[in-house]
Design an enzyme around this catalytic site. Structure first.
Site, PDB file in Angstrom:
ATOM      1  N   ARG A  16       0.834  -1.316   0.069  1.00  0.00           N
ATOM      2  CA  ARG A  16       0.014   0.179  -0.020  1.00  0.00           C
ATOM      3  C   ARG A  16       0.870   1.407   0.086  1.00  0.00           C
ATOM      4  NH1 ARG A  16      -3.260  -0.473   5.070  1.00  0.00           N
ATOM      5  NH2 ARG A  16      -1.091  -1.390   5.696  1.00  0.00           N
ATOM      6  N   ASN A  34      -5.944  -2.736   2.377  1.00  0.00           N
ATOM      7  CA  ASN A  34      -6.059  -4.053   2.588  1.00  0.00           C
ATOM      8  C   ASN A  34      -7.442  -4.468   2.756  1.00  0.00           C
ATOM      9  OD1 ASN A  34      -3.446  -4.386   2.783  1.00  0.00           O
ATOM     10  ND2 ASN A  34      -3.077  -4.428   4.661  1.00  0.00           N
TER      11      ASN A  34
END
Length: 88
Positions: A16, A34
């Site tokens: 990320r 996520n």
């Protein structure tokens, strides 16, 4: 605008944060987070060439990631920047 579902070993490998860096550097807006199933989800908006670049990047990810698949579909929303969101 595109919605991405990134499948593989993509959590706990700086995926990320790396995507935030890449998206910001090429002018893509949206978000990444996520998912509870172990995948990563992203909504990306920008010029067509930048979207293709972020999709290509998503298929590789950072060095520690093992991406098995990236499912690309139409996305929606309006974004001013690219951000990392909490698990959804």
């Amino acid at each position: 605008m595109l919605h991405l579902e990134i499948i593989g070993l993509v959590q706990g490998v700086y995926y990320r944060a790396s995507m935030v860096e890449k998206a910001t550097s090429i002018g893509v807006t949206g978000w990444v987070r996520n998912r509870h199933d172990g995948s990563v989800e992203a909504m990306v908006a920008g010029h067509e060439s930048a979207l293709q670049e972020i999709v290509d990047w998503a298929r590789e990810g950072p060095a520690a990631a093992v991406v098995r698949d990236v499912v690309v579909s139409e996305g929606e929303g309006c974004f001013d920047a690219f951000e990392q969101r909490q698990t959804g």
